[in-house]
Design an enzyme around this catalytic site. Structure first.
Site, short mmCIF file in Angstrom:
data_model
loop_
_atom_site.label_atom_id
_atom_site.label_comp_id
_atom_site.label_asym_id
_atom_site.label_seq_id
_atom_site.Cartn_x
_atom_site.Cartn_y
_atom_site.Cartn_z
N THR A 28 0.87 -1.19 0.00
CA THR A 28 0.00 0.00 0.00
C THR A 28 0.90 1.23 0.00
O THR A 28 2.12 1.12 0.18
CB THR A 28 -0.93 0.00 1.24
OG1 THR A 28 -1.74 -1.16 1.22
CG2 THR A 28 -1.80 1.22 1.40
N GLY B 20 -0.78 -2.79 6.17
CA GLY B 20 -1.83 -3.77 6.51
C GLY B 20 -2.32 -3.50 7.93
O GLY B 20 -2.57 -2.35 8.31
N1 GLY Z 1 -4.95 -3.95 1.64
C1 GLY Z 1 -4.52 -3.31 2.81
C2 GLY Z 1 -5.61 -2.56 3.49
O1 GLY Z 1 -6.63 -2.30 2.87
O2 GLY Z 1 -5.47 -2.24 4.64
#
Ligand code: GLY
Length: 575
Positions: A384, A477
């Site tokens: 991310t 995450g």
């Molecule tokens: N895919 C990581 C989140 O949405 O936190």
């Protein structure tokens, strides 16, 4: 071990694509709905903290053209889709928290499950999760939301023309950018991960360190979006190409793209320590988690008296708090359009005080005793990317967006250069099934058509007396909101300068595995601190990623940005 992983980014010129090279028809036919009235400047400059140098250059260009924080944010988002392809994206989704003209806003442009998605789509005939199916390839892809989110935000609050904010991204896609060592390393890792599974190497095989990497198909997509707006992506040629690429492989159809909608939601707001916290509501778990963490720590102030930062006792107390926050997260959180998330109860002061009172000051609470919600905690991808923006008029944007893992599903939509996400992995693949503790996991995050998977992304803004004080966020995450929590503590409780607060050691606990502290890679696991933490009954586990915080603090009328030394982020202040 090495803390600072710096790339060897070369300087790039501001030779962005000229506005003359994209047709004027879009601007004439689709004016912005409500532009922000001009305010007097209240800060000494505008500022950004972003994941790479090219995005900072793009923001600088936009500010120099008279753009505001929202224009800069949209330019950054499109630029990172080109120059930070491991996480920047138009093939994924995210959340944007805004503070514009003294008011908070939030736009949810998270991916949605395709219309043909089903609750058990990742299970085999025996009801077991099929390894990798929600992580790699076409089946992993959710309907992307980034273009819709940027379109909504810029139309509502931007000052510049849409194609002006697209211009930097088009330039980097068409003319290339220099590949950093960090990006090349991440590409190598992804090539191995996706080998034989996706078409990733066809597009990114040549993205080697130091080369000038061009993406002509992506340049064409971005030019169409500049000319035709979001409708190209959702109902035009790009939509046709994505649907054709999916046909016979995955679930997403043109109908999915046509029906996609970004949603303006009420942000989570809470008072804390004299500040107003404005942060992400569901389908993020992060905002509720951050508020619970901060308030629970404030409730436990007597326990923290004389406890020094990152001592064994500090780690223990924070882990105790995190245990309770993650218990709630597993049970109660999901897409609010499908599941009534008890936001008010979870952020209620009396409820949080009750949870704080359960914290054991001396030893780790037995994991099984921490109720409710010992649900299935899915391992989350840590990648991310986040960027923070303020403009000299006092507006702010905190934006976190993602394709989930680095380079998402590894699938590049044919003829577009768009890396597609693997966000479907953020759903619970197997809800309702007892976990290792014999407790049934939550239905709140089960797969349903058009539903958004639960996220941890926590783009956050703190204000004081109606003025922006801090803009902050990170990838990571489930580590996202525990990382932001620690940096906020470092700033406000330990009075550290922002750069030191961001660079300081971080750790993480999330209820499961039991009494496990995830540990920064550069911290010695056999040092005195490690031994003292283990002596309290914890297991230490190394993690290779502890976030990439991008933050801006306003001191008086001066914006002070900081980029995490763990990544290749840069800051920029524009007078
Ligand atoms: N895919 C990581 C989140 O949405 O936190």
């Amino acid at each position: 071990m090495k803390l600072i992983e710096r790339s060897k980014l070369a300087a790039s010129a501001f030779a962005f694509v000229s506005l003359a090279s994209v047709s004027a028809s879009f601007i004439e036919s689709t004016p912005a709905v409500a532009k922000v009235p001009q305010q007097p400047a209240i800060l000494t400059g505008s500022a950004v903290a972003v994941a790479d140098k090219y995005a900072a250059d793009a923001a600088e260009q936009v500010f120099k053209e008279g753009g505001n924080a929202v224009d800069a944010a949209v330019a950054i988002a499109f630029t990172l889709a080109v120059t930070y392809p491991e996480a920047g994206n138009i093939g994924g989704g995210g959340f944007m928290t805004l503070y514009v003209n003294g008011k908070p806003y939030f736009i949810d442009y998270r991916e949605r499950a395709p219309l043909a998605a089903t609750r058990n789509m990742y299970l085999d005939d025996q009801g077991n999760v099929i390894a990798g199916k929600s992580l790699y390839g076409y089946d992993a892809v959710g309907v992307p939301g980034t273009v819709a989110g940027m379109w909504e935000a810029q139309r509502r609050f931007g000052k510049l023309k849409w194609k002006q904010v697209l211009a930097p991204a088009i330039h980097y896609a068409r003319d290339g950018f220099e590949v950093s060592d960090q990006l090349a390393q991440r590409r190598d890792a992804a090539s191995k991960e996706f080998a034989g599974k996706t078409n990733f190497d066809q597009y990114f095989g040549g993205m080697n360190e130091g080369v000038n990497f061009k993406q002509p198909q992506l340049a064409s997509v971005l030019t169409r979006i500049a000319n035709d707006g979001a409708k190209d992506f959702y109902n035009g040629k790009t939509a046709d190409l994505i649907a054709a690429s999916m046909r016979g492989h995955g679930l997403i159809t043109k109908q999915d793209l046509q029906q996609y909608k970004a949603v303006w939601r009420q942000p989570i707001e809470a008072n804390w320590n004299g500040y107003r916290i404005i942060t992400a509501p569901p389908p993020s778990s992060g905002g509720i988690g951050l508020v619970q963490l901060l308030k629970m720590k404030a409730d436990l102030a007597p326990y923290f008296k004389d406890v020094s930062l990152n001592s064994a006792q500090y780690v223990h107390l924070i882990a105790e708090i995190e245990k309770r926050v993650f218990a709630d997260r597993a049970q109660y959180l999901g897409d609010p359009d499908f599941y009534k998330v008890p936001i008010a109860q979870l952020t209620d002061d009396a409820y949080i005080a009750k949870r704080a009172a359960e914290v054991n000051e001396n030893t780790p609470s037995d994991t099984k005793s921490v109720q409710p919600g010992l649900g299935t905690l899915m391992p989350e991808k840590a990648e991310t990317t986040h960027f923070s923006v303020v403009d000299k008029w006092g507006n702010a944007v905190s934006n976190t967006y993602t394709i989930n893992g680095y380079f998402g599903s590894g699938v590049v939509a044919d003829g577009t250069g768009i890396v597609l996400n693997d966000e479907m992995d953020d759903f619970s693949a197997k809800p309702g099934v007892p976990n290792m503790f014999g407790v049934v996991g939550s239905d709140a995050n089960a797969i349903e058509p058009k539903k958004r998977p639960l996220s941890s992304m926590t783009p956050t803004i703190l204000t004081k007396d109606g003025k922006v004080s801090l803009v902050i966020g990170t990838p990571g995450g489930s580590r996202i909101f525990t990382s932001i929590f620690q940096v906020v503590n470092n700033i406000y409780d330990f009075h550290m300068p922002l750069k030191d607060a961001v660079a300081a050691m971080r750790f993480h606990h999330q209820l499961l595995p039991p009494n496990t502290i995830f540990w920064e890679p550069y911290q010695p696991v056999d040092g005195e601190l490690a031994k003292a933490i283990e002596a309290k009954g914890y297991v230490l586990k190394g993690q290779n990623f502890s976030g990439d915080i991008q933050a801006i603090k306003i001191d008086g009328d001066t914006p002070l940005p900081a980029a995490d030394p763990r990544g290749r982020g840069v800051t920029r202040v524009v007078q």
